[in-house]
Write a protein that holds these residues in place. Structure first.
Motif, PDB file in Angstrom:
ATOM      1  N   PHE A  24      15.624  43.652  53.924  1.00 11.75           N
ATOM      2  CA  PHE A  24      15.890  44.443  52.968  1.00 11.75           C
ATOM      3  C   PHE A  24      16.385  43.714  51.791  1.00 11.75           C
ATOM      4  O   PHE A  24      15.852  44.055  50.558  1.00 11.75           O
ATOM      5  N   GLN A  25      16.925  42.408  52.001  1.00  9.64           N
ATOM      6  CA  GLN A  25      17.442  41.672  50.890  1.00  9.64           C
ATOM      7  C   GLN A  25      15.743  41.011  50.485  1.00  9.64           C
ATOM      8  O   GLN A  25      15.748  40.811  49.017  1.00  9.64           O
ATOM      9  N   ALA A  26      15.043  40.727  51.054  1.00  8.28           N
ATOM     10  CA  ALA A  26      13.712  40.108  50.699  1.00  8.28           C
ATOM     11  C   ALA A  26      12.946  41.439  49.657  1.00  8.28           C
ATOM     12  O   ALA A  26      12.318  40.990  48.789  1.00  8.28           O
ATOM     13  N   PHE A  27      13.175  42.626  49.832  1.00  8.73           N
ATOM     14  CA  PHE A  27      12.815  43.507  49.201  1.00  8.73           C
ATOM     15  C   PHE A  27      13.485  43.947  48.161  1.00  8.73           C
ATOM     16  O   PHE A  27      12.999  44.861  47.267  1.00  8.73           O
ATOM     17  N   CYS A 118      30.062  47.349  45.501  1.00  7.56           N
ATOM     18  CA  CYS A 118      30.157  47.575  47.020  1.00  7.56           C
ATOM     19  C   CYS A 118      30.481  49.129  47.118  1.00  7.56           C
ATOM     20  O   CYS A 118      30.341  49.657  48.245  1.00  7.56           O
ATOM     21  N   ASP A 119      30.499  49.799  45.967  1.00  5.46           N
ATOM     22  CA  ASP A 119      30.875  51.301  46.032  1.00  5.46           C
ATOM     23  C   ASP A 119      29.835  52.015  45.531  1.00  5.46           C
ATOM     24  O   ASP A 119      29.841  53.273  45.480  1.00  5.46           O
ATOM     25  N   GLU A 120      28.793  51.527  45.515  1.00  7.37           N
ATOM     26  CA  GLU A 120      27.485  52.086  45.182  1.00  7.37           C
ATOM     27  C   GLU A 120      26.379  51.810  46.337  1.00  7.37           C
ATOM     28  O   GLU A 120      25.894  50.875  46.962  1.00  7.37           O
ATOM     29  N   VAL A 121      25.647  53.109  46.888  1.00 11.73           N
ATOM     30  CA  VAL A 121      24.887  53.270  47.974  1.00 11.73           C
ATOM     31  C   VAL A 121      23.339  52.499  47.428  1.00 11.73           C
ATOM     32  O   VAL A 121      22.966  53.310  46.473  1.00 11.73           O
ATOM     33  N   ALA A 122      22.924  51.555  47.944  1.00 14.74           N
ATOM     34  CA  ALA A 122      21.765  50.964  47.371  1.00 14.74           C
ATOM     35  C   ALA A 122      20.377  51.566  48.329  1.00 14.74           C
ATOM     36  O   ALA A 122      19.337  51.949  47.542  1.00 14.74           O
ATOM     37  N   TRP A 123      20.732  51.966  49.308  1.00 15.50           N
ATOM     38  CA  TRP A 123      19.719  52.696  50.120  1.00 15.50           C
ATOM     39  C   TRP A 123      20.466  53.522  51.091  1.00 15.50           C
ATOM     40  O   TRP A 123      21.274  53.066  51.865  1.00 15.50           O
ATOM     41  N   ALA A 124      19.632  54.511  51.339  1.00  9.86           N
ATOM     42  CA  ALA A 124      20.134  55.406  52.551  1.00  9.86           C
ATOM     43  C   ALA A 124      18.891  56.325  53.220  1.00  9.86           C
ATOM     44  O   ALA A 124      17.824  56.619  52.882  1.00  9.86           O
TER      45      ALA A 124
END
Length: 154
Positions: A24-27, A118-124
């Motif tokens: 995920f970090q690489a993307f 930290c309080d934001e959803v990056a992917w779900a």
């Protein structure tokens, strides 16, 4: 399955979760501070799995299980921060204080693109964030470690 096999399986699960985080970090999904905190216990569980190859004892399973429970706990905490149930670390959550910052710090743009909140959803997926999925999977791995522990005691 033997206790050794269960320990190796649980460690492989931690390795898969850690590898997934790096993919995920690489993307382009940069990790926040709490995401990084969730990675360290997985590393310890992987080390416990390697140790289990040579020393499949109850202590090894206990260390792996505690590592899995630790990352699950951080995952639950992180999920709560994302859902607004409680405040996260001020260094990566909204509502932080400006106390201790100089005028130059507040005007600096050097780190704006490096701070991941930290309080934001990056992917779900299926209504759960990555932190939530890590918590669910890590609790499952902790159960595998617990079964391995019980078998090692016999």
């Amino acid at each position: 399955m033997t206790s050794r096999s269960l320990m190796i399986l649980a460690a492989a699960g931690s390795a898969a979760l850690l590898l997934g985080a790096f993919v995920f970090q690489a993307f382009g999904y940069a990790p926040c501070k709490l995401c990084i905190w969730q990675r360290w216990p997985h590393g310890l569980a992987i080390i416990a799995g390697v140790v289990a190859v040579f020393y499949p004892r109850a202590l090894t399973a206990a260390v792996g299980g505690l590592a899995a429970l630790t990352t699950a706990g951080v995952g639950v905490y992180h999920s709560g921060v994302e859902l607004g149930w409680w405040q996260g670390p001020t260094s990566c959550s909204g509502g932080g204080s400006l106390v201790g910052l100089t005028g130059a710090d507040m005007l600096s743009t050097d780190t704006l693109d490096k701070v991941v909140m930290c309080d934001e959803v990056a992917w779900a997926f299926a209504g759960l964030s990555m932190a939530s999925w890590n918590a669910v999977a890590s609790f499952a791995l902790a159960c595998v470690w617990a079964v391995a522990f019980a078998k090692a005691l016999r």
